[in-house]
Motif scaffolding. Sequence first.
Motif, PDB file in Angstrom:
ATOM      1  N   VAL A  12       0.843  -1.197   0.000  1.00 38.95           N
ATOM      2  CA  VAL A  12       0.000   0.000   0.000  1.00 38.95           C
ATOM      3  C   VAL A  12       0.878   1.247   0.000  1.00 38.95           C
ATOM      4  N   TRP A  13       0.295   2.327  -0.527  1.00 38.05           N
ATOM      5  CA  TRP A  13       0.960   3.631  -0.501  1.00 38.05           C
ATOM      6  C   TRP A  13       0.408   4.448   0.646  1.00 38.05           C
ATOM      7  N   ARG A  14       1.283   5.083   1.401  1.00 37.36           N
ATOM      8  CA  ARG A  14       0.870   6.072   2.405  1.00 37.36           C
ATOM      9  C   ARG A  14       1.126   7.435   1.775  1.00 37.36           C
ATOM     10  N   PHE A  15       0.111   8.278   1.777  1.00 34.21           N
ATOM     11  CA  PHE A  15       0.195   9.603   1.178  1.00 34.21           C
ATOM     12  C   PHE A  15       0.533  10.611   2.264  1.00 34.21           C
TER      13      PHE A  15
ATOM     14  N   VAL B  89       8.827   0.018   3.217  1.00 31.04           N
ATOM     15  CA  VAL B  89       9.753  -0.556   2.242  1.00 31.04           C
ATOM     16  C   VAL B  89      10.704   0.535   1.763  1.00 31.04           C
ATOM     17  N   TYR B  90      10.145   1.679   1.363  1.00 31.46           N
ATOM     18  CA  TYR B  90      10.959   2.837   1.023  1.00 31.46           C
ATOM     19  C   TYR B  90      10.125   4.094   1.047  1.00 31.46           C
ATOM     20  N   GLY B  91      10.834   5.215   1.062  1.00 32.65           N
ATOM     21  CA  GLY B  91      10.198   6.518   1.112  1.00 32.65           C
ATOM     22  C   GLY B  91      10.654   7.243   2.357  1.00 32.65           C
ATOM     23  N   PRO B  92      10.270   8.463   2.498  1.00 32.97           N
ATOM     24  CA  PRO B  92       9.356   9.151   1.612  1.00 32.97           C
ATOM     25  C   PRO B  92      10.001   9.511   0.260  1.00 32.97           C
ATOM     26  N   MET B  93       9.150   9.458  -0.754  1.00 31.10           N
ATOM     27  CA  MET B  93       9.563   9.771  -2.117  1.00 31.10           C
ATOM     28  C   MET B  93       8.689  10.933  -2.600  1.00 31.10           C
ATOM     29  N   SER B  94       9.338  12.009  -2.982  1.00 32.09           N
ATOM     30  CA  SER B  94       8.626  13.192  -3.439  1.00 32.09           C
ATOM     31  C   SER B  94       7.913  12.912  -4.756  1.00 32.09           C
ATOM     32  N   LEU B  95       6.751  13.510  -4.922  1.00 29.66           N
ATOM     33  CA  LEU B  95       6.023  13.427  -6.180  1.00 29.66           C
ATOM     34  C   LEU B  95       6.331  14.612  -7.093  1.00 29.66           C
ATOM     35  N   ARG B  96       7.041  15.606  -6.558  1.00 34.20           N
ATOM     36  CA  ARG B  96       7.353  16.786  -7.373  1.00 34.20           C
ATOM     37  C   ARG B  96       8.464  16.480  -8.358  1.00 34.20           C
ATOM     38  N   PRO B  97       8.296  16.962  -9.591  1.00 35.33           N
ATOM     39  CA  PRO B  97       9.349  16.747 -10.592  1.00 35.33           C
ATOM     40  C   PRO B  97      10.635  17.464 -10.169  1.00 35.33           C
ATOM     41  N   VAL B  98      11.753  16.896 -10.557  1.00 37.39           N
ATOM     42  CA  VAL B  98      13.058  17.511 -10.299  1.00 37.39           C
ATOM     43  C   VAL B  98      13.208  18.674 -11.287  1.00 37.39           C
TER      44      VAL B  98
ATOM     45  N   GLU C  33       4.306  17.533   2.811  1.00 35.07           N
ATOM     46  CA  GLU C  33       5.755  17.759   2.729  1.00 35.07           C
ATOM     47  C   GLU C  33       6.468  17.508   4.049  1.00 35.07           C
ATOM     48  N   ASP C  34       5.777  17.752   5.176  1.00 39.92           N
ATOM     49  CA  ASP C  34       6.398  17.550   6.489  1.00 39.92           C
ATOM     50  C   ASP C  34       6.200  16.141   7.040  1.00 39.92           C
ATOM     51  N   GLY C  35       5.646  15.239   6.241  1.00 45.50           N
ATOM     52  CA  GLY C  35       5.495  13.856   6.657  1.00 45.50           C
ATOM     53  C   GLY C  35       4.166  13.515   7.305  1.00 45.50           C
ATOM     54  N   GLY C  36       3.282  14.506   7.433  1.00 45.44           N
ATOM     55  CA  GLY C  36       1.958  14.236   7.975  1.00 45.44           C
ATOM     56  C   GLY C  36       1.092  13.514   6.957  1.00 45.44           C
ATOM     57  N   ALA C  37       0.039  12.919   7.438  1.00 45.57           N
ATOM     58  CA  ALA C  37      -0.882  12.205   6.545  1.00 45.57           C
ATOM     59  C   ALA C  37      -1.574  13.190   5.610  1.00 45.57           C
ATOM     60  N   ALA C  38      -1.670  12.817   4.353  1.00 47.78           N
ATOM     61  CA  ALA C  38      -2.354  13.644   3.355  1.00 47.78           C
ATOM     62  C   ALA C  38      -3.578  12.894   2.860  1.00 47.78           C
ATOM     63  N   ALA C  39      -4.677  13.597   2.802  1.00 52.15           N
ATOM     64  CA  ALA C  39      -5.902  13.039   2.234  1.00 52.15           C
ATOM     65  C   ALA C  39      -6.156  13.765   0.924  1.00 52.15           C
TER      66      ALA C  39
ATOM     67  N   GLN D 140       2.218  15.382  -1.396  1.00 50.69           N
ATOM     68  CA  GLN D 140       3.563  15.842  -1.740  1.00 50.69           C
ATOM     69  C   GLN D 140       4.574  14.706  -1.850  1.00 50.69           C
ATOM     70  N   GLN D 141       4.346  13.642  -1.064  1.00 58.46           N
ATOM     71  CA  GLN D 141       5.278  12.520  -1.066  1.00 58.46           C
ATOM     72  C   GLN D 141       4.535  11.249  -0.675  1.00 58.46           C
ATOM     73  N   VAL D 142       5.156  10.106  -0.975  1.00 60.44           N
ATOM     74  CA  VAL D 142       4.547   8.814  -0.687  1.00 60.44           C
ATOM     75  C   VAL D 142       5.560   7.888  -0.026  1.00 60.44           C
ATOM     76  N   VAL D 143       5.025   6.916   0.705  1.00 60.12           N
ATOM     77  CA  VAL D 143       5.830   5.870   1.326  1.00 60.12           C
ATOM     78  C   VAL D 143       5.192   4.539   0.949  1.00 60.12           C
ATOM     79  N   LEU D 144       5.998   3.609   0.465  1.00 53.64           N
ATOM     80  CA  LEU D 144       5.494   2.284   0.135  1.00 53.64           C
ATOM     81  C   LEU D 144       5.640   1.384   1.357  1.00 53.64           C
ATOM     82  N   GLN D 145       4.547   0.695   1.692  1.00 56.38           N
ATOM     83  CA  GLN D 145       4.556  -0.215   2.833  1.00 56.38           C
ATOM     84  C   GLN D 145       4.114  -1.606   2.384  1.00 56.38           C
ATOM     85  N   GLU D 146       4.712  -2.606   3.008  1.00 55.92           N
ATOM     86  CA  GLU D 146       4.288  -3.989   2.800  1.00 55.92           C
ATOM     87  C   GLU D 146       3.912  -4.557   4.151  1.00 55.92           C
ATOM     88  N   ALA D 147       2.669  -5.004   4.270  1.00 60.60           N
ATOM     89  CA  ALA D 147       2.166  -5.590   5.513  1.00 60.60           C
ATOM     90  C   ALA D 147       2.458  -4.675   6.709  1.00 60.60           C
ATOM     91  N   GLY D 148       2.301  -3.361   6.514  1.00 65.00           N
ATOM     92  CA  GLY D 148       2.483  -2.403   7.597  1.00 65.00           C
ATOM     93  C   GLY D 148       3.914  -1.975   7.859  1.00 65.00           C
TER      94      GLY D 148
END
Length: 75
Positions: free
Chosen positions: A4-7, A65-74, A10-16, A54-62
């Motif tokens: 699952v993706w956690r959205f 796995v990696y992140g946070p990864m920015s969604l903004r283009p370089v 920018e400061d790492g808080g949950a985004a809806a 602004q960024q996402v974190v990939l999780q496996e079974a809670g």
Amino acid sequence: MSWVWRFETEDGGAAAPSGSSLSDSSLSESFPTQSDAETWLGENWRELLAAGVQQVVLQEAGHKVYGPMSLRPVD
């Protein structure tokens, strides 16, 4: 296993994501493989960014796995 993706803001808080044409079910979707999750993100990252994610974190079974990864283009 479920992937699952956690959205996040920018400061790492949950985004809806708001104002997105993505359905609520696709935003809470779990994926059977990491590849499926990454493909979905590749197809939808612009929509997520426009909806306030602004960024996402990939999780496996809670577990992160990696992140946070920015969604903004370089620049």
